[in-house]
Scaffold this motif. Structure first.
Motif: not given
Length: 493
Positions: A299-328
């Protein structure tokens, strides 16, 4: 005499100066530690469904020691979309360096900036814990803070005995020792909880339920944390778990563990996970050496970090992870897809390294290795994209017929009344089930009989499939697969 007085006075003066200087720095050290802790807590809480933060309530500086109070806030969303907040308070006595008295008393002569002695404060929220601890403080800890910013210490929980109308929960005293460098770039941790015993009354049937846990352990040894990734192993272990409901025979699990390892190879990050159980006993039957082990490699490290950071930003955009994924949004989905494709450019490998278990008379094992690549530009449909992403596949499987017989016996016994079942009828069903399974596996072409073992080997690369030594094109394999499954009656009409 003057020389003797001078020889005593100079070290005392130096010690006093060092102690005074350290006392002026302790508060800033404590505040820096709180800030660093909040950064780590923030990283850990994203996507976990709860927010945890730490703040310094007060700091009273003295000459040889200081007193501080910290508050830990936990925010958890409920089912109605509201947020519940829970707060606990820690009291801390900080002995100033370079030679705190408590360390000298234990023969620890290495100079440190401060020695922390903290404990949980009694509040309405923690009152039941104090009552359950029978006069002891439920949680205490000692932490040495070095001049280099590193920290090491021990956390200790008291034995707890909690009772209410639903039953009792008894927890033995536990300990966690740790050693962390500045900014937690290197972390070592070992934890032990000897015993947990739970006795409850089931609300639906009224039957008692007992759960016993013995020998719970935790170990972490991570180095060189960079961009959120630390090399080294971590593990959670459990020596024994016993679950019993009413008068039914107990289910016993022994030697269970969850192991993880992250390393940096020549082509990127390699991470492995393994779930293992040494033995499971239930209904008079025993399964041994259960394992599910899989890995992500190259796994190329910088690509993994970019993917994880983007996913965390999405999860952090709503009160719960379920809400964040449902409203992507479409833009968020496209960004995740682009980052995932960028990760595939470095040809990672996804592997089920081992899935298997053993019975008293046989074993079953399965392994699958997938080498991935970037899909071709003309891959617009899901099936074409999947085929295009797969550079190669290697799968190996083996099942002893005696294991099939053991599993069939367990199922037949349960279907025919457990211990009261007619042994002749059970044996007849076991024989029929074993022969039916073996016949279907061989006749469909997926397995070959090697002695008393059903074996299968599947390889794919360069648009060619080899199944048990038989070469075929991808189209021929797809036709064979659908035909064999339908011929076995697994697709109905």
């Amino acid at each position: 005499m003057k020389k003797l007085a001078l020889a005593v006075a100079v070290p005392l003066a130096l010690f006093g100066a060092a102690t005074f200087y350290t006392s002026t720095q302790v508060e800033s050290t404590a505040r820096d530690a709180v800030d660093q802790a909040n950064v780590k807590l923030r990283e850990m809480s994203v996507g976990a469904g709860a927010d945890v933060s730490l703040k310094l309530l007060s700091f009273d500086r003295g000459l040889l020691s200081s007193a501080a109070r910290y508050q830990i806030d936990v925010e958890v969303p409920d089912d109605e979309g509201n947020t519940k907040q829970y707060s606990v308070i820690l009291q801390d006595r900080l002995e100033h360096g370079p030679f705190p008295v408590s360390r000298l008393a234990r023969g620890q002569l290495m100079p440190v900036a401060a020695q922390s002695h903290f404990q949980l404060e009694r509040t309405p929220l923690t009152e039941k814990l104090f009552d359950a601890a029978s006069g002891e403080t439920p949680l205490v800890g000692d932490v040495a803070i070095g001049y280099d910013g590193g920290q090491s210490g021990e956390l200790r929980s008291a034995a707890l005995n909690m009772q209410n109308e639903d039953g009792t929960v008894r927890v033995a005293a536990g300990t966690v020792t740790f050693d962390a460098s500045k900014d937690a770039t290197d972390v070592r941790m070992d934890g032990e909880l000897p015993e947990v015993d739970i006795n409850l009354q089931r609300s639906d049937s009224g039957k008692p339920v007992r759960v016993s846990l013995l020998g719970f352990g935790l170990s972490i040894d991570k180095q060189d944390y960079a961009d959120g990734f630390g090399e080294g192993p971590s593990a959670i272990t459990l020596e024994r778990m016993e679950i019993q409901a009413g008068d039914e025979p107990a289910v016993v699990i022994q030697k269970a563990s969850i192991d993880e390892m992250l390393s940096r190879g020549n082509r990127g990050l390699d991470q492995t996970f393994a779930y293992r159980i040494g033995e499971v006993s239930a209904q008079g039957q025993t399964l041994r050496n259960l394992v599910v082990a899989f890995s992500l490699r190259n796994l190329e490290e910088s690509s993994v970090k970019a993917l994880v950071d983007s996913y965390k930003e999405i999860l952090d955009s709503s009160p719960t992870p379920q809400d964040a994924l449902a409203s992507m949004t479409d833009a968020q989905q496209q960004e995740l897809q682009a980052l995932a494709l960028q990760l595939l450019e470095h040809n990672p490998t996804l592997a089920l390294d081992e899935f298997g278990f053993e019975t008293a008379h046989g074993a079953a094992r399965l392994s699958v290795v997938l080498d991935l690549r970037s899909p071709s530009d003309d891959a617009f449909t899901p099936d074409v994209m999947i085929t295009s992403m797969l550079a190669s596949l290697k799968a190996e499987a083996g099942i002893d017929k005696s294991l099939v017989r053991d599993v069939a016996g367990l199922i037949a016994q349960r279907q025919q009344g457990g211990a009261q079942a007619d042994s002749g009828a059970v044996q007849q069903q076991v024989d029929a089930t074993t022969e039916l399974f073996s016949g279907v596996a061989i006749n469909t072409g997926w397995f070959q009989l090697q002695g008393d073992r059903l074996a299968s080997s599947l390889h794919y690369a360069n648009d060619k499939v080899t199944l048990n030594g038989r070469d075929m094109s991808v189209q021929e394999f797809i036709g064979f697969a659908f035909g064999s499954v339908q011929g076995a009656g697994l697709l109905g009409q």
